[in-house]
Scaffold this motif. Structure first.
Motif, PDB file in Angstrom:
ATOM      1  N   ASP A 276       0.848  -1.178   0.000  1.00  0.00           N
ATOM      2  CA  ASP A 276       0.000   0.000   0.000  1.00  0.00           C
ATOM      3  C   ASP A 276       0.888   1.233   0.000  1.00  0.00           C
ATOM      4  OD1 ASP A 276       0.914   0.388   2.628  1.00  0.00           O
ATOM      5  OD2 ASP A 276      -0.717  -0.859   3.408  1.00  0.00           O
ATOM      6  N   ASP A 277       0.280   2.396   0.044  1.00  0.00           N
ATOM      7  CA  ASP A 277       1.031   3.636  -0.070  1.00  0.00           C
ATOM      8  C   ASP A 277       1.935   3.885   1.128  1.00  0.00           C
ATOM      9  OD1 ASP A 277      -0.136   4.111  -2.479  1.00  0.00           O
ATOM     10  OD2 ASP A 277      -1.749   5.379  -1.667  1.00  0.00           O
ATOM     11  N   SER A 278       1.744   3.140   2.208  1.00  0.00           N
ATOM     12  CA  SER A 278       2.582   3.355   3.383  1.00  0.00           C
ATOM     13  C   SER A 278       3.959   2.742   3.230  1.00  0.00           C
ATOM     14  CB  SER A 278       1.896   2.762   4.624  1.00  0.00           C
ATOM     15  OG  SER A 278       1.809   1.338   4.504  1.00  0.00           O
ATOM     16  N   ILE A 279       4.136   1.895   2.201  1.00  0.00           N
ATOM     17  CA  ILE A 279       5.427   1.247   1.986  1.00  0.00           C
ATOM     18  C   ILE A 279       6.185   2.008   0.915  1.00  0.00           C
ATOM     19  CG2 ILE A 279       6.583  -0.862   1.267  1.00  0.00           C
ATOM     20  CD1 ILE A 279       4.283  -2.435   2.373  1.00  0.00           C
ATOM     21  N   SER A 280       7.372   2.472   1.279  1.00  0.00           N
ATOM     22  CA  SER A 280       8.165   3.284   0.365  1.00  0.00           C
ATOM     23  C   SER A 280       8.485   2.514  -0.903  1.00  0.00           C
ATOM     24  CB  SER A 280       9.481   3.702   1.054  1.00  0.00           C
ATOM     25  OG  SER A 280      10.335   4.351   0.155  1.00  0.00           O
ATOM     26  N   GLY A 281       8.181   3.128  -2.039  1.00  0.00           N
ATOM     27  CA  GLY A 281       8.549   2.538  -3.318  1.00  0.00           C
ATOM     28  C   GLY A 281       7.588   1.519  -3.848  1.00  0.00           C
ATOM     29  N   SER A 282       6.554   1.125  -3.075  1.00  0.00           N
ATOM     30  CA  SER A 282       5.662   0.059  -3.521  1.00  0.00           C
ATOM     31  C   SER A 282       4.865   0.457  -4.755  1.00  0.00           C
ATOM     32  CB  SER A 282       4.720  -0.349  -2.388  1.00  0.00           C
ATOM     33  OG  SER A 282       3.865   0.735  -2.046  1.00  0.00           O
ATOM     34  N   ASP A 283       4.655   1.776  -4.947  1.00  0.00           N
ATOM     35  CA  ASP A 283       3.871   2.202  -6.100  1.00  0.00           C
ATOM     36  C   ASP A 283       4.642   2.032  -7.396  1.00  0.00           C
ATOM     37  OD1 ASP A 283       5.587   4.150  -5.081  1.00  0.00           O
ATOM     38  OD2 ASP A 283       4.516   5.769  -6.103  1.00  0.00           O
ATOM     39  N   HIS A 284       5.957   1.762  -7.298  1.00  0.00           N
ATOM     40  CA  HIS A 284       6.763   1.563  -8.500  1.00  0.00           C
ATOM     41  C   HIS A 284       6.723   0.111  -8.989  1.00  0.00           C
ATOM     42  CE1 HIS A 284       8.506   5.593  -8.419  1.00  0.00           C
ATOM     43  NE2 HIS A 284       8.695   5.433  -7.122  1.00  0.00           N
ATOM     44  N   LEU A 285       6.193  -0.778  -8.168  1.00  0.00           N
ATOM     45  CA  LEU A 285       6.151  -2.180  -8.551  1.00  0.00           C
ATOM     46  C   LEU A 285       5.171  -2.373  -9.699  1.00  0.00           C
ATOM     47  CD1 LEU A 285       6.058  -3.843  -5.020  1.00  0.00           C
ATOM     48  CD2 LEU A 285       8.038  -3.488  -6.480  1.00  0.00           C
ATOM     49  N   SER A 286       5.571  -3.170 -10.671  1.00  0.00           N
ATOM     50  CA  SER A 286       4.705  -3.445 -11.821  1.00  0.00           C
ATOM     51  C   SER A 286       5.100  -4.786 -12.416  1.00  0.00           C
ATOM     52  CB  SER A 286       4.838  -2.339 -12.878  1.00  0.00           C
ATOM     53  OG  SER A 286       6.107  -2.416 -13.505  1.00  0.00           O
ATOM     54  N   ASP A 287       4.297  -5.239 -13.377  1.00  0.00           N
ATOM     55  CA  ASP A 287       4.616  -6.508 -14.034  1.00  0.00           C
ATOM     56  C   ASP A 287       5.163  -6.287 -15.433  1.00  0.00           C
ATOM     57  OD1 ASP A 287       2.356  -5.651 -15.283  1.00  0.00           O
ATOM     58  OD2 ASP A 287       1.215  -7.502 -15.029  1.00  0.00           O
ATOM     59  N   ASN A 288       5.637  -5.081 -15.708  1.00  0.00           N
ATOM     60  CA  ASN A 288       6.165  -4.781 -17.045  1.00  0.00           C
ATOM     61  C   ASN A 288       7.620  -5.201 -17.167  1.00  0.00           C
ATOM     62  OD1 ASN A 288       3.688  -3.470 -17.741  1.00  0.00           O
ATOM     63  ND2 ASN A 288       4.385  -1.689 -16.566  1.00  0.00           N
ATOM     64  N   TRP A 289       7.882  -6.461 -16.846  1.00  0.00           N
ATOM     65  CA  TRP A 289       9.249  -6.957 -16.834  1.00  0.00           C
ATOM     66  C   TRP A 289       9.283  -8.366 -17.399  1.00  0.00           C
ATOM     67  CZ3 TRP A 289      12.913  -3.497 -15.198  1.00  0.00           C
ATOM     68  CH2 TRP A 289      12.433  -2.370 -14.530  1.00  0.00           C
ATOM     69  N   GLN A 290      10.420  -8.704 -17.973  1.00  0.00           N
ATOM     70  CA  GLN A 290      10.643 -10.070 -18.457  1.00  0.00           C
ATOM     71  C   GLN A 290      11.796 -10.690 -17.681  1.00  0.00           C
ATOM     72  OE1 GLN A 290      10.870  -9.459 -22.924  1.00  0.00           O
ATOM     73  NE2 GLN A 290       9.669 -11.337 -22.836  1.00  0.00           N
ATOM     74  N   PHE A 291      11.686 -11.992 -17.493  1.00  0.00           N
ATOM     75  CA  PHE A 291      12.694 -12.714 -16.714  1.00  0.00           C
ATOM     76  C   PHE A 291      13.291 -13.850 -17.533  1.00  0.00           C
ATOM     77  CE2 PHE A 291       9.886 -10.826 -13.609  1.00  0.00           C
ATOM     78  CZ  PHE A 291      10.726 -10.413 -12.588  1.00  0.00           C
ATOM     79  N   THR A 292      14.542 -14.130 -17.232  1.00  0.00           N
ATOM     80  CA  THR A 292      15.187 -15.337 -17.732  1.00  0.00           C
ATOM     81  C   THR A 292      15.915 -15.989 -16.567  1.00  0.00           C
ATOM     82  OG1 THR A 292      15.511 -14.540 -19.993  1.00  0.00           O
ATOM     83  CG2 THR A 292      16.983 -16.272 -19.240  1.00  0.00           C
ATOM     84  N   LEU A 293      15.731 -17.281 -16.421  1.00  0.00           N
ATOM     85  CA  LEU A 293      16.391 -18.058 -15.369  1.00  0.00           C
ATOM     86  C   LEU A 293      17.220 -19.145 -16.030  1.00  0.00           C
ATOM     87  CD1 LEU A 293      16.721 -18.796 -12.325  1.00  0.00           C
ATOM     88  CD2 LEU A 293      14.666 -20.217 -12.572  1.00  0.00           C
ATOM     89  N   ALA A 294      18.479 -19.268 -15.613  1.00  0.00           N
ATOM     90  CA  ALA A 294      19.375 -20.227 -16.265  1.00  0.00           C
ATOM     91  C   ALA A 294      20.368 -20.797 -15.266  1.00  0.00           C
ATOM     92  CB  ALA A 294      20.120 -19.548 -17.424  1.00  0.00           C
ATOM     93  N   GLU A 295      20.948 -21.930 -15.657  1.00  0.00           N
ATOM     94  CA  GLU A 295      22.093 -22.488 -14.937  1.00  0.00           C
ATOM     95  C   GLU A 295      23.353 -22.073 -15.680  1.00  0.00           C
ATOM     96  OE1 GLU A 295      22.169 -26.625 -14.136  1.00  0.00           O
ATOM     97  OE2 GLU A 295      20.111 -26.696 -13.362  1.00  0.00           O
ATOM     98  N   LEU A 296      24.332 -21.603 -14.939  1.00  0.00           N
ATOM     99  CA  LEU A 296      25.582 -21.141 -15.523  1.00  0.00           C
ATOM    100  C   LEU A 296      26.732 -21.973 -14.990  1.00  0.00           C
ATOM    101  CD1 LEU A 296      26.641 -18.928 -17.447  1.00  0.00           C
ATOM    102  CD2 LEU A 296      26.924 -17.445 -15.462  1.00  0.00           C
ATOM    103  N   ASN A 297      27.526 -22.527 -15.895  1.00  0.00           N
ATOM    104  CA  ASN A 297      28.692 -23.340 -15.523  1.00  0.00           C
ATOM    105  C   ASN A 297      28.316 -24.564 -14.697  1.00  0.00           C
ATOM    106  OD1 ASN A 297      30.578 -21.790 -16.830  1.00  0.00           O
ATOM    107  ND2 ASN A 297      31.761 -21.279 -15.010  1.00  0.00           N
ATOM    108  N   SER A 298      27.049 -24.957 -14.738  1.00  0.00           N
ATOM    109  CA  SER A 298      26.527 -26.092 -13.960  1.00  0.00           C
ATOM    110  C   SER A 298      26.675 -25.878 -12.458  1.00  0.00           C
ATOM    111  CB  SER A 298      27.244 -27.398 -14.356  1.00  0.00           C
ATOM    112  OG  SER A 298      27.050 -27.674 -15.723  1.00  0.00           O
ATOM    113  N   SER A 299      27.040 -24.666 -12.049  1.00  0.00           N
ATOM    114  CA  SER A 299      27.322 -24.426 -10.638  1.00  0.00           C
ATOM    115  C   SER A 299      26.540 -23.250 -10.055  1.00  0.00           C
ATOM    116  CB  SER A 299      28.821 -24.156 -10.451  1.00  0.00           C
ATOM    117  OG  SER A 299      29.238 -23.058 -11.252  1.00  0.00           O
TER     118      SER A 299
END
Length: 348
Positions: A276-299
């Protein structure tokens, strides 16, 4: 008596006739010798490290293919344990600003000093690549936004066109990665797959994650699988917060949920009861983002989050994956494209 240490060496006189031969008597025989010139010589300082002077060295940085769209992300990473040559380390250190050198030197643990120096050298050399090496890696200056996220401070020089480059750095003790995007904010996070936590996984999840994410982890009976899923969620959340540029205080982990298994790929949702508005920065949260998840170097797990305006404009019907290219590098020495190899395995 006391004697000063003398260093002697044969010094033939250049551009002159050979010196005259002198005869010496040695044990009843005669022998010839070269004229020796001796003088007190202070120990010479070591030669300077391999040059970061001049453009030839910088030109040895390979130029990557251009970033064609906002959906493309390039990642360059190095493994600190593979960079041990001291002259090479000295060369990287010369790339840093005085402030960066001072920060690295403040680290009491040698490994941490090395990692701090390498992370800045990796960033500077990577950025230089995307200017076709026209900008010396040492010339980059940075500023921070109000939450502390660094950005490029382009020089006020009309001959250098400001480039819409965005970057983000992440590192563990065994790997340092730098993500680059064009015209789009980016966040990247890496975690070791074998990383163990001092606290119980579910205790950490209840402290930092949303109720739906906690329920997702509770449903996993295998403790090792549960730990890995926790790390995946953590890297995705970290990448998102870093992409926002708000810092952890501006976007606490429990103000948004990450959904791993959806038909539209990895999705994010705002937690209305918490955000809600009482939490600093919460109004900037949105779903206009893309994600990629990967394994790197098998580690390692690697998560990349990049801004996606098409969702904001309502143009997104079928999700298009992020165009990800990854290189392993030892700057000025070797670059290897690992995309399409076993070193990079896309998870989602």
């Amino acid at each position: 008596m006391h004697r000063r240490l003398l260093r002697c060496r044969a010094m033939p006189l250049l551009q002159l006739p050979p010196p005259p031969q002198r005869a010496l008597a040695v044990s009843g025989s005669r022998m010839n010798h070269r004229l020796l010139r001796c003088r007190v010589m202070p120990l010479q300082p070591p030669p300077p490290p391999l040059g970061v002077s001049g453009g030839r060295l910088f030109a040895s940085l390979s130029s990557p293919p251009p970033l064609q769209s906002r959906r493309e992300v390039h990642v360059w990473y190095l493994c600190p344990d593979e960079v041990n040559d001291q002259s090479q380390l000295n060369m990287y250190e010369e790339l840093l600003s005085p402030v960066e050198r001072k920060y690295a030197a403040s680290m009491k643990v040698p490994e941490l000093r090395k990692d701090a120096m390498l992370s800045r050298a990796l960033l500077r050399t990577t950025l230089s690549r995307y200017t076709d090496c026209k900008i010396d890696p040492r010339s980059f200056e940075f500023k921070k936004n109000e939450f502390g996220k660094p950005e490029i401070l382009w020089p006020p020089d009309n001959s250098i066109v400001e480039r819409p480059l965005h970057f983000n750095i992440s590192h563990t003790t065994s790997l340092i990665a730098c993500g680059i995007a064009m015209h789009a904010h980016i966040g990247i996070d890496i975690e070791e797959k074998k990383r163990n936590t001092t606290k119980n996984i579910l205790s950490l999840a209840r402290r930092y994650f949303t109720p739906s994410e906690v329920d997702y982890l509770i449903a996993i009976s295998d403790s090792d699988v549960q730990r890995k899923e926790f790390l995946k969620l953590w890297t995705l959340k970290e990448a998102y917060v870093k992409a926002l540029g708000l810092g952890f205080s501006g976007a606490p982990f429990n103000t948004f949920s990450i959904m791993l298994e959806t038909s539209k790929g990895i999705r994010i949702s705002k937690v209305s009861k918490v955000c809600d508005d009482s939490i600093s920065g919460s109004d900037h949260l949105s779903d206009n983002w893309q994600f990629t998840l990967a394994e790197l170097n098998s580690s390692h797990y690697m998560s990349v989050c990049v801004e996606d305006d098409s969702r904001k404009q309502g143009l997104e019907n079928t999700p298009v994956p992020v165009g990800l290219k990854v290189w392993k590098t030892i700057p000025f020495v070797e670059d290897t494209l690992v995309s399409g190899t076993d070193a990079l395995k896309l998870i989602s």
